[in-house]
Design a protein around this motif. Structure first.
Motif, PDB file in Angstrom:
ATOM      1  N   ASP A 103       0.836  -1.249   0.141  1.00 24.33           N
ATOM      2  CA  ASP A 103      -0.268  -0.133  -0.028  1.00 24.33           C
ATOM      3  C   ASP A 103       0.703   1.194   0.135  1.00 24.33           C
ATOM      4  O   ASP A 103       0.175   2.249   0.038  1.00 24.33           O
ATOM      5  CB  ASP A 103      -1.001  -0.092   1.311  1.00 24.33           C
ATOM      6  CG  ASP A 103      -1.930  -1.009   1.078  1.00 24.33           C
ATOM      7  OD1 ASP A 103      -2.754  -1.234   2.369  1.00 24.33           O
ATOM      8  OD2 ASP A 103      -2.439  -1.512   0.090  1.00 24.33           O
ATOM      9  N   TYR A 104       2.035   0.971   0.062  1.00 24.33           N
ATOM     10  CA  TYR A 104       3.081   2.306   0.199  1.00 24.33           C
ATOM     11  C   TYR A 104       3.990   2.464  -1.115  1.00 24.33           C
ATOM     12  O   TYR A 104       4.348   1.497  -1.335  1.00 24.33           O
ATOM     13  CB  TYR A 104       3.874   2.037   1.595  1.00 24.33           C
ATOM     14  CG  TYR A 104       3.080   2.375   2.890  1.00 24.33           C
ATOM     15  CD1 TYR A 104       2.369   1.321   3.373  1.00 24.33           C
ATOM     16  CD2 TYR A 104       3.360   3.802   3.260  1.00 24.33           C
ATOM     17  CE1 TYR A 104       1.417   1.791   4.389  1.00 24.33           C
ATOM     18  CE2 TYR A 104       2.554   3.895   4.606  1.00 24.33           C
ATOM     19  CZ  TYR A 104       1.687   3.031   4.969  1.00 24.33           C
ATOM     20  OH  TYR A 104       0.822   3.352   6.049  1.00 24.33           O
ATOM     21  N   ALA A 105       4.149   3.583  -1.200  1.00 23.39           N
ATOM     22  CA  ALA A 105       5.276   4.012  -2.189  1.00 23.39           C
ATOM     23  C   ALA A 105       6.658   3.823  -1.405  1.00 23.39           C
ATOM     24  O   ALA A 105       6.434   4.206  -0.215  1.00 23.39           O
ATOM     25  CB  ALA A 105       5.104   5.356  -2.783  1.00 23.39           C
ATOM     26  N   ILE A 106       7.752   3.559  -2.147  1.00 22.90           N
ATOM     27  CA  ILE A 106       8.828   3.341  -1.703  1.00 22.90           C
ATOM     28  C   ILE A 106       9.989   4.242  -2.169  1.00 22.90           C
ATOM     29  O   ILE A 106      10.107   3.884  -3.501  1.00 22.90           O
ATOM     30  CB  ILE A 106       9.584   1.937  -1.451  1.00 22.90           C
ATOM     31  CG1 ILE A 106       8.279   0.962  -0.610  1.00 22.90           C
ATOM     32  CG2 ILE A 106      10.604   1.721  -0.629  1.00 22.90           C
ATOM     33  CD1 ILE A 106       8.244   1.186   0.689  1.00 22.90           C
ATOM     34  N   GLY A 107      10.527   5.010  -1.709  1.00 28.01           N
ATOM     35  CA  GLY A 107      11.922   5.790  -2.247  1.00 28.01           C
ATOM     36  C   GLY A 107      13.073   5.580  -1.814  1.00 28.01           C
ATOM     37  O   GLY A 107      13.183   5.021  -0.558  1.00 28.01           O
ATOM     38  N   TRP A 108      14.069   6.006  -2.626  1.00 24.37           N
ATOM     39  CA  TRP A 108      15.597   5.719  -2.220  1.00 24.37           C
ATOM     40  C   TRP A 108      16.007   7.304  -2.085  1.00 24.37           C
ATOM     41  O   TRP A 108      16.076   7.812  -3.246  1.00 24.37           O
ATOM     42  CB  TRP A 108      16.440   4.765  -2.999  1.00 24.37           C
ATOM     43  CG  TRP A 108      16.221   3.482  -2.849  1.00 24.37           C
ATOM     44  CD1 TRP A 108      15.360   2.616  -3.463  1.00 24.37           C
ATOM     45  CD2 TRP A 108      16.708   2.648  -1.827  1.00 24.37           C
ATOM     46  NE1 TRP A 108      15.621   1.403  -2.974  1.00 24.37           N
ATOM     47  CE2 TRP A 108      16.309   1.406  -1.927  1.00 24.37           C
ATOM     48  CE3 TRP A 108      17.635   2.755  -0.883  1.00 24.37           C
ATOM     49  CZ2 TRP A 108      16.765   0.130  -1.182  1.00 24.37           C
ATOM     50  CZ3 TRP A 108      18.281   1.592   0.135  1.00 24.37           C
ATOM     51  CH2 TRP A 108      17.852   0.523  -0.281  1.00 24.37           C
ATOM     52  N   TYR A 164      22.677   5.663   1.698  1.00 23.00           N
ATOM     53  CA  TYR A 164      21.478   5.309   0.912  1.00 23.00           C
ATOM     54  C   TYR A 164      20.480   4.863   1.848  1.00 23.00           C
ATOM     55  O   TYR A 164      20.674   3.884   2.799  1.00 23.00           O
ATOM     56  CB  TYR A 164      21.694   4.423   0.047  1.00 23.00           C
ATOM     57  CG  TYR A 164      22.321   4.898  -1.107  1.00 23.00           C
ATOM     58  CD1 TYR A 164      23.958   5.135  -1.105  1.00 23.00           C
ATOM     59  CD2 TYR A 164      21.646   5.242  -2.654  1.00 23.00           C
ATOM     60  CE1 TYR A 164      24.393   5.796  -2.347  1.00 23.00           C
ATOM     61  CE2 TYR A 164      22.468   5.769  -3.427  1.00 23.00           C
ATOM     62  CZ  TYR A 164      23.813   6.043  -3.452  1.00 23.00           C
ATOM     63  OH  TYR A 164      24.445   6.137  -4.646  1.00 23.00           O
ATOM     64  N   HIS A 165      19.260   5.818   2.105  1.00 23.25           N
ATOM     65  CA  HIS A 165      18.223   5.247   2.826  1.00 23.25           C
ATOM     66  C   HIS A 165      16.582   4.966   1.893  1.00 23.25           C
ATOM     67  O   HIS A 165      16.736   5.656   0.784  1.00 23.25           O
ATOM     68  CB  HIS A 165      17.863   6.813   3.780  1.00 23.25           C
ATOM     69  CG  HIS A 165      18.637   7.025   4.673  1.00 23.25           C
ATOM     70  ND1 HIS A 165      18.921   6.605   6.200  1.00 23.25           N
ATOM     71  CD2 HIS A 165      20.023   7.683   4.486  1.00 23.25           C
ATOM     72  CE1 HIS A 165      19.950   7.268   6.514  1.00 23.25           C
ATOM     73  NE2 HIS A 165      20.517   7.922   5.699  1.00 23.25           N
ATOM     74  N   CYS A 166      15.883   3.953   2.188  1.00 25.85           N
ATOM     75  CA  CYS A 166      14.839   3.922   1.785  1.00 25.85           C
ATOM     76  C   CYS A 166      13.819   4.711   2.616  1.00 25.85           C
ATOM     77  O   CYS A 166      13.985   4.902   3.947  1.00 25.85           O
ATOM     78  CB  CYS A 166      14.379   2.406   1.654  1.00 25.85           C
ATOM     79  SG  CYS A 166      14.403   1.453   3.015  1.00 25.85           S
ATOM     80  N   ALA A 167      12.792   4.982   2.196  1.00 23.01           N
ATOM     81  CA  ALA A 167      11.626   5.683   2.981  1.00 23.01           C
ATOM     82  C   ALA A 167      10.359   5.364   2.118  1.00 23.01           C
ATOM     83  O   ALA A 167       9.983   4.837   1.127  1.00 23.01           O
ATOM     84  CB  ALA A 167      11.751   7.121   2.770  1.00 23.01           C
ATOM     85  N   ALA A 168       9.134   5.353   3.303  1.00 20.96           N
ATOM     86  CA  ALA A 168       7.854   5.037   2.625  1.00 20.96           C
ATOM     87  C   ALA A 168       6.966   6.042   2.954  1.00 20.96           C
ATOM     88  O   ALA A 168       6.917   6.884   3.681  1.00 20.96           O
ATOM     89  CB  ALA A 168       7.547   3.904   3.443  1.00 20.96           C
ATOM     90  N   TYR A 184       8.415   7.807   6.496  1.00 23.84           N
ATOM     91  CA  TYR A 184       8.971   6.784   7.349  1.00 23.84           C
ATOM     92  C   TYR A 184      10.387   6.369   6.685  1.00 23.84           C
ATOM     93  O   TYR A 184      10.523   6.294   5.599  1.00 23.84           O
ATOM     94  CB  TYR A 184       8.105   5.363   7.401  1.00 23.84           C
ATOM     95  CG  TYR A 184       6.619   5.541   7.910  1.00 23.84           C
ATOM     96  CD1 TYR A 184       5.571   5.660   6.932  1.00 23.84           C
ATOM     97  CD2 TYR A 184       6.521   5.801   9.215  1.00 23.84           C
ATOM     98  CE1 TYR A 184       4.283   5.904   7.651  1.00 23.84           C
ATOM     99  CE2 TYR A 184       5.215   5.812   9.696  1.00 23.84           C
ATOM    100  CZ  TYR A 184       4.316   6.108   8.710  1.00 23.84           C
ATOM    101  OH  TYR A 184       2.869   6.310   9.233  1.00 23.84           O
ATOM    102  N   TRP A 185      11.327   6.271   7.485  1.00 28.10           N
ATOM    103  CA  TRP A 185      12.777   5.926   7.228  1.00 28.10           C
ATOM    104  C   TRP A 185      13.535   5.002   7.596  1.00 28.10           C
ATOM    105  O   TRP A 185      13.375   4.573   8.846  1.00 28.10           O
ATOM    106  CB  TRP A 185      13.379   7.501   7.318  1.00 28.10           C
ATOM    107  CG  TRP A 185      13.100   8.723   6.577  1.00 28.10           C
ATOM    108  CD1 TRP A 185      12.071   9.409   7.130  1.00 28.10           C
ATOM    109  CD2 TRP A 185      13.632   8.950   5.346  1.00 28.10           C
ATOM    110  NE1 TRP A 185      11.761  10.273   6.177  1.00 28.10           N
ATOM    111  CE2 TRP A 185      12.897  10.230   5.143  1.00 28.10           C
ATOM    112  CE3 TRP A 185      14.721   8.889   4.769  1.00 28.10           C
ATOM    113  CZ2 TRP A 185      12.977  11.085   4.123  1.00 28.10           C
ATOM    114  CZ3 TRP A 185      15.030   9.512   3.481  1.00 28.10           C
ATOM    115  CH2 TRP A 185      14.011  10.568   3.056  1.00 28.10           C
ATOM    116  N   GLY A 186      14.313   4.169   6.776  1.00 27.01           N
ATOM    117  CA  GLY A 186      15.190   3.507   7.375  1.00 27.01           C
ATOM    118  C   GLY A 186      16.574   3.997   7.881  1.00 27.01           C
ATOM    119  O   GLY A 186      16.792   5.092   7.565  1.00 27.01           O
TER     120      GLY A 186
END
Length: 121
Positions: free
Chosen positions: A31-36, A94-98, A110-112
């Motif tokens: 349900d979420y888009a994920i970005g880098w 590099y981080h991924c985020a939602a 939201y962040w890793g």
């Protein structure tokens, strides 16, 4: 609790490749888009790539177009960032985020914690 965990970073020579992974926990991943995103020492954060939740459409920063590919496997709660033809200027954390949509310029909710990538010349 939403958690994002990145892996796959490391040291690579210029021209080489790496594949980063981002695994999501605690939410309905599909349900979420994920970005880098990436941030190099002394520089601001840059949105690198993003993949939507709805139709899997993708968006890339001009600096990585043609070299990086983002993809997702919702069955594994995982988004990948395939990075080819790496350059020293790709060196960064590099981080991924939602978020509900892709927001490469504004940032996402939201962040890793991130994974380091170092490209040697």
């Amino acid at each position: 609790e939403v958690q994002l965990v990145e892996s796959g970073g490391g040291l690579v020579q210029a021209g080489g490749s790496l594949r980063l992974s981002c695994v999501g926990y605690g939410f309905t991943f599909g349900d979420y888009a994920i970005g880098w995103f990436r941030q190099a020492p002394g520089l601001g954060r840059e949105g690198v790539a993003c993949i939507s939740s709805s139709d899997g459409s993708t968006d890339y920063a001009d600096s990585v177009k043609g070299r990086f590919t983002i993809s997702r496997d919702n069955a594994k709660n995982t988004v990948y960032l395939e990075m080819n033809s790496l350059k020293p200027e790709d060196t960064a954390y590099y981080h991924c985020a939602a978020d509900d949509e892709c927001y490469l310029l504004a940032g996402m909710d939201y962040w890793g914690k991130g994974t380091p990538v170092t490209v040697s010349s």
